[in-house]
Design a protein around this motif. Structure first.
Motif, short mmCIF file in Angstrom:
data_model
loop_
_atom_site.label_atom_id
_atom_site.label_comp_id
_atom_site.label_asym_id
_atom_site.label_seq_id
_atom_site.Cartn_x
_atom_site.Cartn_y
_atom_site.Cartn_z
N TYR A 38 0.79 -1.23 0.00
CA TYR A 38 0.00 0.00 0.00
C TYR A 38 0.83 1.28 0.00
N ASP A 39 2.10 1.22 0.32
CA ASP A 39 2.92 2.43 0.37
C ASP A 39 3.71 2.64 -0.92
N THR A 40 3.68 1.71 -1.84
CA THR A 40 4.40 1.82 -3.11
C THR A 40 3.56 2.61 -4.11
N LYS A 41 4.18 3.62 -4.68
CA LYS A 41 3.49 4.44 -5.69
C LYS A 41 3.39 3.70 -7.01
N SER A 42 2.29 3.96 -7.70
CA SER A 42 2.10 3.42 -9.05
C SER A 42 2.03 4.60 -10.02
N SER A 43 1.75 4.32 -11.25
CA SER A 43 1.56 5.41 -12.22
C SER A 43 0.08 5.70 -12.42
N TYR A 44 -0.75 5.16 -11.53
CA TYR A 44 -2.20 5.32 -11.64
C TYR A 44 -2.68 6.14 -10.45
N GLN A 45 -3.03 7.41 -10.69
CA GLN A 45 -3.35 8.35 -9.62
C GLN A 45 -4.50 7.89 -8.73
N GLN A 46 -5.58 7.41 -9.31
CA GLN A 46 -6.72 6.98 -8.51
C GLN A 46 -6.35 5.82 -7.60
N LEU A 47 -5.56 4.90 -8.08
CA LEU A 47 -5.10 3.78 -7.26
C LEU A 47 -4.25 4.30 -6.10
N ASP A 48 -3.33 5.21 -6.38
CA ASP A 48 -2.48 5.76 -5.32
C ASP A 48 -3.30 6.50 -4.27
N GLU A 49 -4.34 7.20 -4.69
CA GLU A 49 -5.21 7.89 -3.74
C GLU A 49 -5.94 6.89 -2.85
N ARG A 50 -6.44 5.82 -3.43
CA ARG A 50 -7.12 4.77 -2.66
C ARG A 50 -6.17 4.10 -1.68
N LYS A 51 -4.97 3.83 -2.14
CA LYS A 51 -3.98 3.20 -1.28
C LYS A 51 -3.65 4.08 -0.08
N GLN A 52 -3.56 5.39 -0.29
CA GLN A 52 -3.30 6.30 0.82
C GLN A 52 -4.46 6.30 1.82
N LEU A 53 -5.68 6.20 1.34
CA LEU A 53 -6.84 6.09 2.24
C LEU A 53 -6.78 4.80 3.05
N MET A 54 -6.33 3.73 2.43
CA MET A 54 -6.21 2.45 3.13
C MET A 54 -5.19 2.54 4.25
N LEU A 55 -4.09 3.25 4.03
CA LEU A 55 -3.05 3.38 5.05
C LEU A 55 -3.57 4.09 6.29
N LEU A 56 -4.59 4.92 6.15
CA LEU A 56 -5.17 5.60 7.30
C LEU A 56 -5.94 4.64 8.21
N LYS A 57 -6.25 3.46 7.69
CA LYS A 57 -7.06 2.48 8.42
C LYS A 57 -6.26 1.25 8.83
N ILE A 58 -4.96 1.39 8.94
CA ILE A 58 -4.10 0.24 9.21
C ILE A 58 -4.53 -0.60 10.41
N PRO A 59 -4.82 0.00 11.57
CA PRO A 59 -5.20 -0.86 12.71
C PRO A 59 -6.42 -1.74 12.41
N GLU A 60 -7.40 -1.18 11.74
CA GLU A 60 -8.60 -1.95 11.41
C GLU A 60 -8.30 -3.01 10.35
N LEU A 61 -7.50 -2.63 9.37
CA LEU A 61 -7.22 -3.54 8.27
C LEU A 61 -6.36 -4.74 8.68
N LEU A 62 -5.48 -4.52 9.63
CA LEU A 62 -4.61 -5.60 10.06
C LEU A 62 -5.08 -6.26 11.35
N TYR A 63 -6.30 -5.99 11.75
CA TYR A 63 -6.87 -6.56 12.96
C TYR A 63 -6.87 -8.09 12.92
N VAL A 64 -7.01 -8.64 11.74
CA VAL A 64 -7.04 -10.09 11.59
C VAL A 64 -5.71 -10.73 11.98
#
Length: 96
Positions: A38-64
């Motif tokens: 999720y921290d690696t940049k791509s050449s696709y802006q929308q994907l990078d924006e989504r990935k940055q939003l995901m990083l804000l939710k790390i505790p919830e996402l890695l709860y499993v």
């Protein structure tokens, strides 16, 4: 985009055996791989924006990783591991 999707599903498939035999060493490896995914940049802006939003939710996402007894998803439509759903959120815990 294709590479991210391949890496995403590889990560998801790595979570499946972890649920059956969790260990702190494997959990640390999976945390590291999550960051790389999720921290690696791509050449696709929308994907990078989504990935940055995901990083804000790390505790919830890695709860499993702390609670491997939880399902990896909570949507029946996400049951097919080869299927991409744009609204699937990786390892989001169930709302109890």
């Amino acid at each position: 985009m294709r590479r991210f999707l391949d890496d995403f599903w590889d990560y998801y498939r790595d979570l499946l055996p972890y649920k059956d035999a969790p260990s702190e060493q494997t959990a640390e490896r999976l945390r590291s791989e999550f960051w790389k995914l999720y921290d690696t940049k791509s050449s696709y802006q929308q994907l990078d924006e989504r990935k940055q939003l995901m990083l804000l939710k790390i505790p919830e996402l890695l709860y499993v990783l702390e609670h491997p007894e939880l399902p990896l998803h909570h949507r029946p439509a996400a049951n097919s591991a080869g299927r991409w759903c744009s609204d699937v959120i990786l390892v989001m815990p169930l709302k109890l």
